[in-house]
Design an enzyme around this catalytic site. Structure first.
Site, PDB file in Angstrom:
ATOM      1  N   ILE A  15      18.098   9.331 -33.052  1.00 40.03           N
ATOM      2  CA  ILE A  15      18.942   9.503 -31.874  1.00 40.03           C
ATOM      3  C   ILE A  15      18.702   8.390 -30.864  1.00 40.03           C
ATOM      4  O   ILE A  15      19.642   7.884 -30.244  1.00 40.03           O
ATOM      5  CB  ILE A  15      18.699  10.888 -31.245  1.00 40.03           C
ATOM      6  CG1 ILE A  15      19.212  11.998 -32.178  1.00 40.03           C
ATOM      7  CG2 ILE A  15      19.389  11.000 -29.880  1.00 40.03           C
ATOM      8  CD1 ILE A  15      18.907  13.415 -31.698  1.00 40.03           C
ATOM      9  N   TYR A 155       6.522  23.141 -32.891  1.00 41.58           N
ATOM     10  CA  TYR A 155       7.696  22.403 -32.413  1.00 41.58           C
ATOM     11  C   TYR A 155       8.506  23.255 -31.440  1.00 41.58           C
ATOM     12  O   TYR A 155       8.917  22.779 -30.377  1.00 41.58           O
ATOM     13  CB  TYR A 155       8.547  21.994 -33.611  1.00 41.58           C
ATOM     14  CG  TYR A 155       9.743  21.137 -33.270  1.00 41.58           C
ATOM     15  CD1 TYR A 155       9.580  19.855 -32.749  1.00 41.58           C
ATOM     16  CD2 TYR A 155      11.036  21.597 -33.497  1.00 41.58           C
ATOM     17  CE1 TYR A 155      10.673  19.055 -32.443  1.00 41.58           C
ATOM     18  CE2 TYR A 155      12.134  20.807 -33.206  1.00 41.58           C
ATOM     19  CZ  TYR A 155      11.948  19.540 -32.676  1.00 41.58           C
ATOM     20  OH  TYR A 155      13.045  18.756 -32.382  1.00 41.58           O
ATOM     21  N   LYS A 159       9.204  22.398 -27.514  1.00 44.50           N
ATOM     22  CA  LYS A 159      10.560  22.225 -26.984  1.00 44.50           C
ATOM     23  C   LYS A 159      10.908  23.290 -25.948  1.00 44.50           C
ATOM     24  O   LYS A 159      11.649  23.028 -25.006  1.00 44.50           O
ATOM     25  CB  LYS A 159      11.568  22.212 -28.129  1.00 44.50           C
ATOM     26  CG  LYS A 159      11.439  20.987 -29.044  1.00 44.50           C
ATOM     27  CD  LYS A 159      11.591  19.686 -28.274  1.00 44.50           C
ATOM     28  CE  LYS A 159      11.565  18.476 -29.177  1.00 44.50           C
ATOM     29  NZ  LYS A 159      11.747  17.204 -28.436  1.00 44.50           N
TER      30      LYS A 159
END
Length: 264
Positions: A15, A155, A159
């Protein structure tokens, strides 16, 4: 974004690289950061091929977990371009392991890179933006920052923390001219699963079926850049079933849990 200075971390692939290429088309000045200088140089050349001059692209290798190096990195950017208009905190790692099999050192690494690194760089840049009375800070969170998923305990934790921190930061600084955006990708076709950590800290090295069938990374960048140009506060981006999970979480957390458990 013409002639605005945009600093992207995690810019060497995925990204981050796609965003750099997209902003290059708009004529932005770019600061490209990641740990791998050779890959940053490749991305910089790609941006120059899209019309940027050599002095419009600064390759700035950086490890966001090296907090002591961050003030110097900020000063380097200010010396080169005079200001920072948009910081995109995009560095990050994912995970593919069950909690019972995951060493605490892996959880620590995920938190250091995905959370503390983003906070540390933001804190280093924020005084400059507040002094100017203008600026924009973005972070690449994830649908995993809204929902829980098997084999991603660390994860998801990281996040979720990122979403909480930057949502709270927005309440503090938006009235002072600094905008804060959280980017919430679903499955995007990058190497995120290949580079994910296993329970013992090794590289997973495989592509998830969900990632393979996800949104093209250039399409993702188009959506994100359009939303950042509009200073959108939260930017969901994706095309699969995971995006529906954002709505299910709001309407029926119990239903979402049952669906996530069935996916194990």
């Amino acid at each position: 974004m013409t002639d605005r200075t945009i600093w992207i971390t995690g810019a060497s692939a995925g990204i981050g690289e796609a965003l750099a290429a997209r902003f290059a088309q708009e004529g932005a000045r770019l600061v490209l950061s990641a740990r791998r200088q050779s890959e940053l140089e490749r991305v910089a050349e790609r941006c120059r091929n899209k019309g940027l001059s050599a002095d419009q692209v600064l390759v700035l290798p950086l490890d966001v977990t090296d907090w002591e190096a961050l003030p110097g990195a900020v000063q380097t950017v200010l010396d080169q371009f005079g200001g920072i208009d948009l910081l995109i905190n995009n560095a990050g790692l994912s995970q593919r392991s069950l909690c019972v099999d995951t060493d605490m050192s892996v959880y620590r690494q995920l938190m250091e890179v995905d959370v503390m690194g983003q906070i540390a760089l933001t804190k280093a840049v924020l005084p400059h933006m507040l002094e100017r009375g203008t600026g924009h800070i973005a972070v690449t969170a994830s649908v995993a920052g809204k929902v829980g998923a098997p084999t991603r305990t660390g994860y998801c934790a990281a996040k979720h923390a990122v979403m909480g921190f930057f949502d709270a930061l927005r309440t503090e600084v938006e009235g002072q001219g600094v905008h804060v955006s959280t980017i919430v990708p679903g499955f995007i076709r990058t190497d995120i699963s290949r580079n994910a950590l296993t329970g013992d800290g090794q590289t997973f090295g495989e592509e998830d079926e969900d990632i393979a069938g996800g949104m093209d990374v250039s399409e993702c960048a188009d959506v994100v850049v359009k939303a950042l140009n509009s200073k959108k506060r939260e930017i969901p981006v994706g095309k699969g079933k995971e995006m529906a999970a954002l709505w299910v979480k709001r309407l029926s957390p119990e239903m979402l849990f049952r669906l996530a458990r069935a996916s194990k």
